[in-house]
Motif scaffolding. Structure first.
Motif, mmCIF file in Angstrom:
data_model
loop_
_atom_site.group_PDB
_atom_site.id
_atom_site.type_symbol
_atom_site.label_atom_id
_atom_site.label_comp_id
_atom_site.label_asym_id
_atom_site.label_seq_id
_atom_site.Cartn_x
_atom_site.Cartn_y
_atom_site.Cartn_z
ATOM 1 N N PHE A 70 0.737 -1.257 -0.182
ATOM 2 C CA PHE A 70 -0.021 -0.008 0.118
ATOM 3 C C PHE A 70 1.011 1.271 0.056
ATOM 4 O O PHE A 70 0.473 2.346 0.477
ATOM 5 N N ALA A 80 -9.524 8.315 -4.506
ATOM 6 C CA ALA A 80 -8.423 8.126 -3.843
ATOM 7 C C ALA A 80 -7.911 6.874 -3.392
ATOM 8 O O ALA A 80 -8.879 5.987 -3.514
ATOM 9 N N SER A 81 -6.752 6.838 -2.723
ATOM 10 C CA SER A 81 -6.588 5.336 -2.568
ATOM 11 C C SER A 81 -6.505 4.093 -3.388
ATOM 12 O O SER A 81 -6.737 3.092 -3.043
ATOM 13 N N ARG A 99 -2.301 12.874 -0.640
ATOM 14 C CA ARG A 99 -1.605 13.767 0.447
ATOM 15 C C ARG A 99 -2.538 13.346 1.619
ATOM 16 O O ARG A 99 -3.513 13.404 1.852
ATOM 17 N N PRO A 101 -4.073 11.099 5.062
ATOM 18 C CA PRO A 101 -5.160 10.154 4.721
ATOM 19 C C PRO A 101 -6.400 10.427 3.766
ATOM 20 O O PRO A 101 -6.485 11.613 3.627
ATOM 21 N N ARG A 102 -6.997 9.599 3.394
ATOM 22 C CA ARG A 102 -8.042 9.807 2.460
ATOM 23 C C ARG A 102 -9.288 10.294 3.077
ATOM 24 O O ARG A 102 -9.625 9.698 4.554
ATOM 25 N N ALA A 103 -10.121 11.396 2.591
ATOM 26 C CA ALA A 103 -11.322 11.768 3.235
ATOM 27 C C ALA A 103 -12.248 10.659 2.627
ATOM 28 O O ALA A 103 -12.561 10.909 1.355
ATOM 29 N N LEU A 104 -13.171 10.303 3.369
ATOM 30 C CA LEU A 104 -14.485 9.429 2.692
ATOM 31 C C LEU A 104 -15.358 10.378 2.398
ATOM 32 O O LEU A 104 -15.756 11.208 2.993
#
Ligand SMILES: Cc1cc2nc3c(=O)[nH]c(=O)nc-3n(C[C@H](O)[C@H](O)[C@H](O)COP(=O)(O)OP(=O)(O)OC[C@H]3O[C@@H](n4cnc5c(N)ncnc54)[C@H](O)[C@@H]3O)c2cc1C
Ligand code: FES
Lengths: 113, 375
Positions: A70, A80-81, A99, A101-104
């Motif tokens: 990952f 994202a991700s 950049r 953590p991903r924002a859900l």
């Protein structure tokens, strides 16, 4: 972003040159080999920073190239991700550095497959 | 021959907590732990420091859990100071999400019973859907409501485990791995343990071997009929902070991971995962927080709980083998503060904590009682 890549595609037995596709990375147009993963394409185009890590926000690049670590996460066509070592490049793909953590979001992300 | 003041068998959260506390009381402590084949709840748990609804039918357990939660800030500050490790304790209160009105009604009844027994400082609130949504906007429409209690919280259980080892090491505790204990003998006030091809001796012995206590306890006149109960959990990629309260079923860690759990399965000594169970966990997680449908999962695992027949802890000193103790429980994270600050000083020679008188293993020898556990 470095442009001198450490990576070169292996020369196959056939003499016909590999076809290329056009993608975009952080707004910059890149011409890359068709049929390879996004990670391989970016690496051979000289990209060395794919994302910043979640906790310490330090730069990261692909490590295992086989879907395990990952480290190669990027944003692909708004989603994202994505593990870039597991996604094949497609003509017109828009890729961005991820950049932190991903924002859900609520499931209406562009490019959801 | 290896001698110490106290031998602790088992180096999980419980053994490490007891060893740390005993060393702080001045004892020279050696911990004998099995190797990596062992079942270790301490490495697979959910990290809740949880009080709400614990001890329904046994208010002493509610008091005991509450006391530990209240001592947790002191434990966490001590660990930070001694080791530099922040175990990420957060105690904003916790939510138990209910997916049916029936569940809400049962919980109301139980929490009211507990408040009546424990006292008005045992606080709780019943939140209907609208009230819940005000506090937790991401909650899904299938959630009927929640119970909230201000004393609940969570920690990073792996950081806790590491900090306990580190602090205990600094207090002089020796940890020996590859020391699965098969044999314990007792003569002239000294316990002799054969483990890891060596012989260990001490005048005091604590059995903190998790599921291993079942077999070890009878060797020193104790009774600890604990059985495995499997819990499977799902682990998401790290995400921006989105959940400000831990819940009974979903929590977000300090580093952004969302942990979704957990199942309760009686499957013996099997810590494998099963797709259908994990699917059920995922479905329930999405029901609680629909946004999770978009999260990537990066891991799933199972671990075995250490369950006594009624779900409550077992703390007992042996009468036939003075100096031997058993310490085991299901909620080793929640109770870590009590184990360091109350159980260990008792074992080191201090007064018997009256709060634990209901938790003797001998209660399970009463053939007239039928036990069920609510976990
Ligand atoms: C899925 C899951 C979720 C959980 N969630 C929570 C939670 O949110 N909050 C909470 O408070 N608790 C929770 N728990 C419970 C908590 O993890 C346990 O109470 C705690 O880890 C128990 O610690 P332990 O040291 O008794 O047992 P273990 O971690 O099982 O450790 C026992 C140790 O004893 C050793 N051992 C065994 N036999 C022998 C032998 N013969 N000789 C030498 N060594 C031996 C083993 O090597 C092992 O290291 C959860 C548990 C599970 C499984
Ligand atoms: S490089 Fe390891 S997952 Fe992509």
């Amino acid at each position: 972003m470095a442009t001198n890549s450490l990576f070169r595609p292996l020369q196959g037995p056939s003499s016909t040159p590999a076809r290329s596709v056009k993608i975009e990375f952080d707004g910059r147009a890149l011409q890359v080999q068709e049929g390879v993963s996004v990670a391989a394409a970016l690496l051979s185009a000289g990209v060395s920073r794919f994302r910043t890590s979640v906790v310490s926000e330090t730069p990261r690049a692909p490590y295992c190239m086989m879907g395990v670590c990952f480290e190669c996460l990027v944003e692909i066509d708004g989603q994202a991700s994505r593990q870039s070592c597991l996604v094949q490049v497609r003509d017109g793909m828009k890729i961005q550095t991820q950049r932190g953590p991903r924002a859900l979001t609520d499931g209406t992300e562009a490019g959801n497959e | 021959m290896n001698t110490s003041d106290l031998l602790v068998i088992g180096g999980g959260l419980v053994g490490a907590s007891v060893a740390l506390g005993a060393a702080r009381s001045g004892l020279k402590v050696t911990v004998l732990d099995e190797d990596d084949v062992a079942f270790r709840a301490s490495r697979g748990n959910f990290g809740l420091v949880w009080v709400q609804s614990k001890g329904f039918t046994l208010p002493d357990y509610a008091r005991w859990s509450l006391a530990s939660a209240q001592s947790w800030p002191e434990l966490s500050a001590y660990l930070k100071e001694r080791t530099g490790i922040d175990v990420e304790l957060k105690q904003p209160g916790g939510l138990h999400l209910c997916l049916s009105q029936e569940e809400m009604d049962t919980r109301k009844e139980r929490l009211q019973w507990l408040q009546d027994e424990v006292g008005p400082h045992y606080q709780f609130e019943m939140l209907d859907y609208d009230e819940l949504r005000k506090r937790v906007p991401l909650v899904g429409p299938d959630v009927v409501g929640a119970t909230y209690t201000p004393m609940d919280g969570h920690t990073n259980p792996l950081k806790l485990f590491r900090a306990l080892y580190d602090a205990a090491g600094k207090e002089g505790v020796q940890f020996k791995t590859g020391c699965g204990t098969e044999d314990i003998s007792y003569a002239n006030g000294i316990f002799t343990v054969k483990a890891g091809g060596k012989v260990w001796q001490a005048p005091k012995l604590v059995l903190a071997a998790g599921l291993g206590n079942n077999k070890l306890a009878p060797k020193v006149g104790l009774y600890a009929p604990v059985e495995p109960n499997r819990g499977e959990v799902l682990i998401s990629e790290r995400l921006r902070p989105m959940l400000s309260y831990p819940t009974n079923f979903v929590r977000q860690t300090d580093e952004g991971t969302v942990q979704i759990g957990d199942s309760h399965e009686d499957v013996g000594f099997d810590d494998g995962t099963i797709t259908s169970v994990l699917g059920g966990i995922a479905k329930r997680g999405i029901k609680c927080f629909p946004i999770l449908a978009n999260a990537n999962l990066v891991r799933a695992w199972a671990a075995l709980r250490v369950m006594s027949p009624d779900g409550y802890p077992i703390y007992q000193a042996s009468e036939s083998h003075p100096g031997a103790f058993v310490v085991t429980c299901h909620s080793g994270v929640t109770l870590a503060a009590n184990h360091v600050m109350r159980i260990a000083p008792w074992i080191a020679g201090g007064a018997y904590p009256d709060a634990i008188r209901e938790f003797k293993g001998d209660r399970f020898l009463n053939k007239n009682l039928v036990f069920t556990n609510g976990h």
